[in-house]
Motif scaffolding. Structure first.
Motif, short mmCIF file in Angstrom:
data_model
loop_
_atom_site.label_atom_id
_atom_site.label_comp_id
_atom_site.label_asym_id
_atom_site.label_seq_id
_atom_site.Cartn_x
_atom_site.Cartn_y
_atom_site.Cartn_z
N PRO A 33 0.80 -1.23 0.00
CA PRO A 33 0.00 0.00 0.00
C PRO A 33 0.83 1.27 0.00
N ARG A 34 2.13 1.16 0.21
CA ARG A 34 2.99 2.34 0.16
C ARG A 34 3.35 2.71 -1.28
N ARG A 35 3.04 1.79 -2.22
CA ARG A 35 3.35 2.05 -3.63
C ARG A 35 2.09 2.41 -4.38
N ILE A 36 2.26 3.06 -5.52
CA ILE A 36 1.12 3.36 -6.38
C ILE A 36 0.66 2.09 -7.08
N GLY A 37 -0.64 2.01 -7.33
CA GLY A 37 -1.19 0.88 -8.05
C GLY A 37 -1.16 1.11 -9.55
N ILE A 203 4.12 -4.74 -20.68
CA ILE A 203 4.36 -5.54 -19.47
C ILE A 203 3.45 -6.77 -19.46
N ILE A 204 2.17 -6.59 -19.76
CA ILE A 204 1.24 -7.71 -19.72
C ILE A 204 1.43 -8.61 -20.93
N GLY A 205 1.77 -8.03 -22.07
CA GLY A 205 2.04 -8.85 -23.25
C GLY A 205 3.18 -9.82 -22.99
N GLN A 206 4.26 -9.32 -22.40
CA GLN A 206 5.41 -10.17 -22.13
C GLN A 206 5.12 -11.18 -21.02
N SER A 207 4.36 -10.75 -20.02
CA SER A 207 4.12 -11.61 -18.85
C SER A 207 3.07 -12.68 -19.09
N LEU A 208 1.98 -12.33 -19.79
CA LEU A 208 0.85 -13.24 -19.88
C LEU A 208 0.53 -13.73 -21.29
N LEU A 209 1.10 -13.10 -22.32
CA LEU A 209 0.63 -13.37 -23.67
C LEU A 209 1.70 -13.83 -24.65
N SER A 210 2.96 -13.88 -24.24
CA SER A 210 4.06 -14.12 -25.18
C SER A 210 3.97 -13.15 -26.36
N PHE A 211 3.70 -11.89 -26.05
CA PHE A 211 3.47 -10.86 -27.07
C PHE A 211 4.30 -9.63 -26.75
N CYS A 237 4.61 6.17 -12.95
CA CYS A 237 4.57 4.78 -13.43
C CYS A 237 4.62 3.78 -12.29
N PRO A 238 3.71 2.82 -12.24
CA PRO A 238 3.75 1.78 -11.21
C PRO A 238 4.81 0.72 -11.52
N ALA A 239 5.11 -0.09 -10.54
CA ALA A 239 6.08 -1.18 -10.73
C ALA A 239 5.49 -2.26 -11.63
N THR A 260 4.75 -11.42 -5.04
CA THR A 260 4.52 -10.39 -4.04
C THR A 260 5.77 -10.08 -3.24
N LEU A 261 6.73 -11.00 -3.23
CA LEU A 261 7.96 -10.81 -2.45
C LEU A 261 9.09 -10.23 -3.28
N GLN A 262 8.90 -10.12 -4.58
CA GLN A 262 9.95 -9.60 -5.44
C GLN A 262 10.24 -8.13 -5.14
N THR A 263 11.50 -7.76 -5.32
CA THR A 263 11.84 -6.34 -5.26
C THR A 263 11.18 -5.65 -6.44
N PRO A 264 10.43 -4.57 -6.21
CA PRO A 264 9.72 -3.92 -7.32
C PRO A 264 10.68 -3.42 -8.40
N THR A 265 10.31 -3.66 -9.64
CA THR A 265 11.11 -3.22 -10.77
C THR A 265 10.23 -2.43 -11.73
N LYS A 266 10.86 -1.58 -12.53
CA LYS A 266 10.15 -0.82 -13.56
C LYS A 266 10.90 -0.98 -14.87
N THR A 267 10.25 -1.57 -15.84
CA THR A 267 10.85 -1.76 -17.15
C THR A 267 10.78 -0.45 -17.93
N HIS A 268 11.92 0.23 -18.01
CA HIS A 268 11.99 1.48 -18.75
C HIS A 268 13.10 1.42 -19.79
N THR A 269 13.33 0.23 -20.30
CA THR A 269 14.28 0.03 -21.39
C THR A 269 13.54 -0.60 -22.56
N ILE A 270 14.16 -0.56 -23.73
CA ILE A 270 13.57 -1.18 -24.90
C ILE A 270 14.57 -2.15 -25.51
N PRO A 271 14.13 -3.07 -26.37
CA PRO A 271 15.03 -4.10 -26.90
C PRO A 271 16.24 -3.50 -27.61
N GLU A 272 17.38 -4.17 -27.45
CA GLU A 272 18.63 -3.68 -28.02
C GLU A 272 18.55 -3.52 -29.54
#
Length: 290
Positions: A33-37, A203-211, A237-239, A260-272
């Motif tokens: 709850p200390r982080r933004i949703g 984020i959701i494409g990569q995580s849930l859709l192989s997209f 931007c949320p984690a 839920t135990l992972q250290t929060p990360t933010k993907t702010h890079t793009i493919p090489e």
């Protein structure tokens, strides 16, 4: 009821008092709850308010709230974030249209080009998120883990094709205009709408859709890179973990404890590879491949 996530201020004390103070209440993370949703409208309004803050039009405070807490329910009587409070006027805005309207009038009063209209942009970006959600629901309806795109059902492929077609259209628009943002070199409401949605799609494409956003859409990827360099987007931007949890809850998918135990990360890079294409085309000469 709320944790101060970010407090914005600028100028001297006398100057500060002449500017309206806008308090934006955003939904807290379901993990911490200390982080933004990951609510898109919360981020969209946060970005718009940040644009006003950056040029000194308003003071802005952003607070996270636990919508299930008794204090929040008592203070806001069942309203859901985003909620904006302007104490100087004694006004509480609980409807998205009311919030947008107040931000619009402030922008107009101070000649901030945040709400310029462009029918061609509206046509290109409308329904992108809706089409993505249809693709997401169709592809995850009967699967518990991501599966290859080639294994999609015929109906799922229809939704997939619509998403790719629309992303391609936005890429072409950006190529034709050759501008940093959708309307030019300044961020507008269209960017506040599109940038968070493109990020969720990633984020959701990569995580849930192989997209992923097709790598050949170089101008669109350059726009994503612009988002990752825009202070209004970065600050709001949320984690990644909170975005994933948000959609899993919507889809009634299982979330394991490890997430839920992972250290929060933010993907702010793009493919090489895409970075190389952007640099080779001279779209962002200062880009460095890491």
């Amino acid at each position: 009821m709320a944790d101060d996530y970010q407090v914005q201020s600028n100028g001297g004390s006398s100057d500060l008092n002449s500017k309206p103070l806008l308090e934006l209440y955003v939904k807290a993370s379901a993990i911490d709850p200390r982080r933004i949703g990951a609510d898109l409208f919360c981020q969209e309004f946060w970005m718009e308010l940040y644009a006003l803050y950056e040029i000194g039009v308003a003071r802005v405070e952003v607070k996270t709230v636990n919508v299930n807490s008794e204090a929040f329910k008592k203070n806001f009587l069942g309203a859901q974030p985003p909620i904006m409070v302007e104490e100087e006027k004694g006004a509480t805005y609980t409807d998205n249209r009311e919030i947008e309207g107040r931000i619009f009038h402030l922008a107009k009063e101070f000649n901030v080009p945040l709400f310029e209209k462009d029918p061609s942009v509206e046509k290109r970006i409308e329904n992108l998120y809706r089409n993505f959600k249809l693709f997401l629901r169709s592809k995850t309806e009967n699967q518990k883990v991501p599966t290859p795109l080639e294994d999609m059902s015929a109906q799922t492929r229809v939704h997939y094709n619509r998403v790719v077609e629309q992303l391609t259209g936005i890429d072409q628009l950006l190529a034709d205009r050759n501008s940093r943002y959708l309307l030019g070199n300044s961020m507008t409401e269209y960017d506040c709408e599109l940038m968070p949605r493109l990020h969720h799609i990633r984020i959701i494409g990569q995580s849930l859709l192989s997209f992923d956003i097709p790598h050949n859409l170089t101008h669109l990827w350059n726009y994503v890179l612009t988002a990752y360099r825009t202070a209004a987007f970065i600050e709001s931007c949320p984690a990644d973990q909170d975005i994933i949890r948000h959609y899993k809850e919507q889809l009634n998918l299982f979330s394991n404890q490890r997430e839920t135990l992972q250290t929060p990360t933010k993907t702010h890079t793009i493919p090489e590879r895409v970075l190389c294409d952007i640099r080779n085309r001279g779209l962002a000469p200062d880009v460095k491949v890491q």
